[in-house]
Each structure stands twice: as structure tokens, then as C-alpha cells.
Scaffold this active site. Sequence first.
Site, short mmCIF file in Angstrom:
data_model
loop_
_atom_site.label_atom_id
_atom_site.label_comp_id
_atom_site.label_asym_id
_atom_site.label_seq_id
_atom_site.Cartn_x
_atom_site.Cartn_y
_atom_site.Cartn_z
N GLY A 16 0.82 -1.21 0.00
CA GLY A 16 0.00 0.00 0.00
C GLY A 16 0.85 1.26 0.00
N TYR A 37 15.14 5.89 -7.87
CA TYR A 37 13.80 6.48 -7.92
C TYR A 37 13.52 6.96 -9.34
CZ TYR A 37 9.86 9.57 -7.00
OH TYR A 37 8.63 10.18 -7.02
N HIS A 43 -1.06 5.65 -4.32
CA HIS A 43 -0.76 4.29 -4.76
C HIS A 43 -2.01 3.42 -4.91
CE1 HIS A 43 3.33 5.46 -4.28
NE2 HIS A 43 3.18 5.66 -3.00
N ARG A 50 -2.62 -13.49 -7.30
CA ARG A 50 -4.08 -13.64 -7.10
C ARG A 50 -4.81 -12.95 -8.25
NH1 ARG A 50 -4.91 -8.32 -6.13
NH2 ARG A 50 -3.25 -7.27 -4.99
P1 ADP Z 1 3.48 -1.48 -2.49
O1 ADP Z 1 3.56 -2.96 -2.31
O2 ADP Z 1 3.61 -0.69 -1.23
O3 ADP Z 1 2.30 -1.07 -3.33
P2 ADP Z 1 5.26 -1.15 -4.80
O4 ADP Z 1 6.66 -1.64 -4.87
O5 ADP Z 1 4.25 -1.89 -5.60
O6 ADP Z 1 4.83 -1.08 -3.25
O7 ADP Z 1 5.21 0.36 -5.18
C1 ADP Z 1 4.04 1.12 -5.03
C2 ADP Z 1 4.13 2.36 -5.88
O8 ADP Z 1 5.24 3.18 -5.48
C3 ADP Z 1 4.35 2.10 -7.37
O9 ADP Z 1 3.13 1.85 -8.05
C4 ADP Z 1 4.95 3.42 -7.78
O10 ADP Z 1 3.92 4.38 -7.86
C5 ADP Z 1 5.85 3.78 -6.60
N1 ADP Z 1 7.22 3.25 -6.76
C6 ADP Z 1 7.69 2.04 -6.36
N2 ADP Z 1 9.00 1.89 -6.68
C7 ADP Z 1 9.38 3.03 -7.30
C8 ADP Z 1 10.61 3.50 -7.88
N3 ADP Z 1 11.73 2.77 -7.87
N4 ADP Z 1 10.61 4.74 -8.43
C9 ADP Z 1 9.50 5.51 -8.43
N5 ADP Z 1 8.31 5.14 -7.91
C10 ADP Z 1 8.24 3.91 -7.34
#
Ligand code: ADP
Length: 451
Positions: free
Chosen positions: A164, A202, A235, A291
Site C-alpha cells: 500500500g 527512484y 498508490h 491472485r
Molecule cells: P506497495 O507494495 O507498497 O504497493 P510497490 O513496490 O508496488 O509497493 O510500489 C508502489 C508504488 O510506489 C508504485 O506503483 C509506484 O507508484 C511507486 N514506486 C515504487 N517503486 C518506485 C521506484 N523505484 N521509483 C519511483 N516510484 C516507485
Amino acid sequence: MFQKILIANRGEIALRILRAAKELGIATVAVHSTADAEAMHVKLADESVCIGPPAARDSYLNIPALLTACEITGADAIHPGYGFLSENARFADILAEHKIAFIGPKADHIRIMGDKIEAKRTAKALGIPCVPGSEGGITDDEEALQVAEKIGYPVLVKAASGGGGRGMKVARTKADLSDALAMARTEAKAAFGDDAVYLEKYLEKPRHIEIQVLGDGKGNAIHLGERDCSIQRRHQKLWEEGPSPALDDRQREDIGEIVAAAMRKLGYIGVGTVEFLYENGQFFFIEMNTRIQVEHPVTEMITGIDLVNEQIKIAAGLPLTIQQSDVRLSGHAIECRVNAENPENFRPSPGRISYYHPPGGLGVRVDSAVYQGYLIPPNYDSLVGKLVVHGRTRSEALMRLRRALDEFVIDGIETTLPLFRVLVRNADMQNGDYDIHWLEHFLADGGMSAQ
Ligand code: ADP
């Protein structure tokens, strides 16, 4: 094939699973909390069992109550839907011990993909491109500085057990890094009881593009194209579409085949989604969901394949009958998540639906479990339903979406419908010109209040 499926979920996904089971001629058991006694999934299932009070931990997450419900009704399989117990490896193990089929992947695969560091390591080993970053967890600040220097700023500190979007901190320069590490560790410890963190480059303006896969664990796995879910707030995905306006056929086939080959190597069973950030023509793995996902209808609309039907057949041990060459993407689909929330500040708006009129017509699908007079309980997520449209082209889908949104009436509560009515008329949205930050910027710039 299964005789009777118990659906360990509620809302629109419970109904979605019920429909697939009915078409397969399988009997269904609904479970519900006391708050959901009047819910649609309870009315439509062959049998129902009350499994506890409103709080999810006492009902939909209550494993002993679910096992008892199976015992009472003689259900031989459980479909977990999404959320709740769908990615709980221990639950999958417990069902196996009780000789009840879990409609989902192997517990080991759930476990690997549930740990972000382990998931990334596995993805890399399977040949899936990943965001540059630390090899595994970061334990001290010195190591973090070295990794950051190597991959270049800005960097993102992420929680290994994250979910999340929590436990993530950006460090734009070397000076920010130790604060970002400390904050991410504290937040991760508080939210997940685990302060393990890792480092990633990032990405400034990526899109969120995810690949749908289907595998039978017998050496077959295919991909069903992608969904673009870049329109997010905090997110949380709000608008999903497929194909992505950013990809061409070649890119789609290349990444799809990389993912399908990885799933064949892994021996993956069931439906799954491999999520990527996409920037400057490159894909970077972020996580895999083991899932069925909320946005799965987008893929169903452009492939004509019923994903839940396939998921049930695979869990029953049947081999995949669809080959990659059978998958033909046709037209364009868009899904809008209609939430019971204020469309400007997104505060939840549970309550009674006094009037309900869903849209219809060619290429319009509404997956919802509400009805006129239904009382939305305050205990669960705010999804009221999903409006999904299909057109031969993206512009036809947008035209249809505009019309369907104008037709949709839900009175008595606030919903996100007004937000989508604005978005569908926005030039960037019409041009498909957006990234994962677009919606936050649009809202911060007063995009809604300007209407
Ligand atoms: P979670 O499991 O908390 O949802 P994610 O790894 O899926 O975590 O990342 C959630 C969101 O955070 C991504 O959809 C994106 O918007 C942002 N994000 C994640 N990693 C990066 C990254 N390396 N650079 C920029 N944004 C990121």
C-alpha cells in the site's frame, strides 16, 4: 472438477467468482459477517454461512471459522478473491492440511512474492528486468551510501514487507539519505513489524504497466497482454486500461514473452500479475501479485477470456487449453473504480443507496454487488463497483465511457463518478499522456474544483 466452492470474500469479487462457478456447474457457498447478512453474494449463492462479527479479523480473516464453514457445507475448494486471505501462504498451507483446495498458486510462490527483497531476487534470476538498486536488504548507512552513489540519486528507500505504498522514502541527495533510511525503517517497523529496507533508483516519471499471466504448473504459461494502471492516488489505482497507450505491439510481445517464460521456469500455477514501472522504453519489475486482481476485467474485455473460469480449472488440476497463439487482443478497454468516497477529498462515504441505476448498452460492463436500498457498511473497503467499457479503438472506448458515466446514477452516498466524468473529458487523458504522478498533480492543481 470441484463439487462446491466456498467464496472467502465479499462484494463485487464474491459475485464475480459466483458467476464463474455457476457457469462451470459448481455449487457455491457464501460466507458473511453479521454486517453483510443482506449482501448480494449471500442472496445469490446456493448456501451461506455467517462466520462472525463485522470486523474483518473476526470474520473474513477468521481461518477457523472458514474451515468450520467448509466442514458444515462440504465445500471442497476455497476461492479467496483479492485482499483478505488471498496472499496468505499460511492459509494455503492450512487448507492443504485439511484437504481443501486453495484456488491460487503454491504456498511457496505466495511466500516468495510476499517478501519484496526475495521477490526481486527471484525475478532477476528468472530474467525479468528490475529497478537498479541494492542486492537484497540494506543493513548499515555506509552500505546505503555506496549503493546510492553507484545507481545515482534520487533513490528510494523501500520496506521489504511493504504494501500500500507505506514505508517508502525518497532521498534526492546524499544529505537526505540517512534521514530517509531512518524514517523508512521506523515506518516499516510500525506498519509491518519488520524494519528491513532496501534501496532502488527512484524513477521520476514512470507509468505503471502490469502483465497478466496464466500458468498451469505443468510447464505451460502464457501472457494476456498488459494493463496500464498509472492513474493512481496514494498508490491506489483508480482508472485502468488496456492496451497501454504507451506501448507498441513489439514492446508488448517482448515483455509478455519474458514474463511468460519466467512463469514457465517457476512452474507458476493460476492467475498472476507481474507489475512494472515503465520509463523511457524500459521495464522495471516492482512486484508480483499472486491472485486475481480488481482490474482483471480489462484483460477479459480485450481477450474474451474468462480469467476466473481459467483460474478454477487450473486449480482443479486441468492443463491450460489456451495457447499463446490463441490470445488475440481486440480493441480497447477502460475500467473506472467507483468508490463510496467524496470525489475531491476521497473521504469514505458509507451509507444507504437510495437510488441506483447502472448504465448499459454495447460494450458496457458493470461489476458490482450493490442494489437500490443497500446499506454500504463502514467496515470494509470503499469499492462500490467497477464500470468497464470496451470499444474497437481507444477513442471508441472513451466515447462509450463518457456516455456510460453520464448514465450511471448512485444516490444517497458520495462516489468517485464525478471525478471520472472530469477525467474522461481531460485532454491529457484523451491523449493517453500521463504517468503515475499525473492524478496527484491534477488534484493538487485544483483540477476538480475548477469544474
Ligand atoms: P506497495 O507494495 O507498497 O504497493 P510497490 O513496490 O508496488 O509497493 O510500489 C508502489 C508504488 O510506489 C508504485 O506503483 C509506484 O507508484 C511507486 N514506486 C515504487 N517503486 C518506485 C521506484 N523505484 N521509483 C519511483 N516510484 C516507485
